[in-house]
Design a protein around this motif. Structure first.
Motif: not given
Length: 429
Positions: A126-153
């Motif tokens: 349960n380590e704290v993970i920081t997802i850092l990513t760049a998007t040209s449009g669609d990756t951002g939404a997919a990543v955001a919704h995939a990890f939304y409200n996920m604990q320790n992320v």
């Protein structure tokens, strides 16, 4: 599963390490040391399976016993159950393989959601993970919704200010909570450079537990392999004999996944790498000279990338299979031709969007009479509502996932493409 660093082949990691690291030393991409092989008998069995079962089988063949097969199946079920692809025929020998029926209306849902599921499983401490990513449009939404409200992320997404559609922006810049979005005053390549600089900063990477969810992460690529098998299962045996797939290319992750599918036993005849005016790869394939120009803004903004990250993986696949790079179809399409193509598709009774239109245009030019062609529909037309409506003079109805967010305020920070400022921001976050 063992993987090696394409820039420093002595660095080898397992699947779990590759997911957590994202990139290897010298910002090298990870690539499997050995690819599984699916023979004709197994392929026949797999094509009769449903999408979830088959995808679990494919991913288990890659990952091996590092993650229990039951866990992989559960992760696939959680990730893919709401994103089943569909085929829509446009002409007798050409169809669109629609990959945009997931939560954020883009093909990126498959890879991002599978990665989120696996990363959650692997985070035993349960380590704290920081997802850092760049998007040209669609990756951002997919990543955001995939990890939304996920604990320790925590998720931090960089995107080029004013260079993605309003509807793309609304999908992920209105979430808040564990999702932070930063509008960078520059191009996608500037955003991608900042992310690479962050991962090159050993202290920052360790301090914030940085991980990347771009298509450079091997978990996302493996997930994308699965829908090529689904496409094959949805067409007739006759159509399978000479299948051509045209792919709208930005960072070239989608093409990489398709080539991996072919490498392990899916008998796809050939691929077309379709780009917009940001044509570094088509020019390279034509001249043998790698010379990225400054990124140009186009109607197909998710493809506005001049230095595609996944190209070294594409070259590695051709190398290990002894394939000739000259066998890869390619081409670039201008905005004017993209507009004409959208109108042509509409006349055929199919409403598309700029990225898929580019793939269709090149496919329609290159396909032969005895071949069957699929072009990938990578995003829902509603994500480009304004431009598509202006071009087609038609109203595009917003799906619920978009309509419920359109009036919400943007929560993004603004920043110049300055790594020092980004570093300070990340350390405070």
């Amino acid at each position: 599963m063992k993987l090696y660093n394409l820039k420093e082949k002595s660095e080898q990691v397992n699947f779990s390490q590759a997911i957590k690291l994202g990139l290897g030393k010298k910002q090298g991409l990870f690539f499997p040391t050995k690819l599984p092989i699916i023979n004709d008998t197994l392929l026949s069995e797999m094509l009769s399976m449903n999408f979830i079962t088959r995808s679990s089988k494919i991913l288990s063949l890659f990952i091996g016993d590092e993650i229990p097969e039951q866990q992989i199946q559960q992760s696939v079920q959680n990730a893919f159950h709401c994103s089943i692809p569909k085929i829509q025929y446009v002409q007798n020998n050409i169809a669109c393989f629609e990959l945009f029926h997931g939560p954020t209306l883009a093909f990126k849902d498959f890879g991002a959601r599978f990665m989120a599921q696996i990363l959650s499983y692997l985070n035993h401490k349960n380590e704290v993970i920081t997802i850092l990513t760049a998007t040209s449009g669609d990756t951002g939404a997919a990543v955001a919704h995939a990890f939304y409200n996920m604990q320790n992320v925590r998720v931090i997404i960089l995107y080029p200010k004013g260079k993605i559609s309003e509807y793309q922006e609304k999908l992920f810049c209105t979430l808040g909570k564990n999702i932070t979005t930063i509008a960078i005053e520059g191009s996608f390549d500037d955003c991608q450079t900042l992310v690479k600089q962050a991962f090159n900063d050993t202290e920052l990477k360790k301090e914030r537990g940085l991980n990347s969810a771009n298509s450079i992460n091997i978990s996302r690529l493996l997930a994308q392999i699965c829908y090529y098998f689904e496409a094959f299962s949805l067409i007739s045996k006759q159509q399978r004999k000479n299948l051509i797939i045209s792919i709208p290319c930005g960072n070239f992750g989608n093409l990489t996944a398709g080539l991996l599918a072919k490498s392990i036993g899916l008998p796809i005849k050939s691929f077309i790498a379709a780009t917009n005016a940001n044509d570094t790869v088509p020019k390279f394939l034509e001249t043998g000279i790698w010379k990225p120009n400054k990124t140009i803004s186009t109607l197909s903004n998710a493809m506005d990338i001049s230095q595609p990250n996944n190209w070294p993986r594409v070259e590695e696949i051709f190398r290990i299979n002894n394939w000739d790079l000259k066998s890869l179809g390619f081409g670039s399409v201008s905005d004017n031709i993209t507009i004409q193509t959208l109108q042509n598709l509409d006349n055929l009774g199919y409403i598309s969007e700029p990225h898929a239109a580019i793939a269709y245009k090149l496919l329609s030019e290159k396909i032969k009479d005895n071949e069957f062609g699929l072009f990938l529909g990578t995003a829902h037309p509603a994500k480009f509502k304004q431009s598509v409506e202006n071009i087609l003079k038609k109203t595009i109805t917003l799906p619920q996932s978009l309509s419920k967010r359109i009036n919400l305020p943007l929560l993004s920070h603004n920043m110049k493409p300055n790594f020092h400022k980004l570093r300070q921001f990340l350390l405070k976050k």
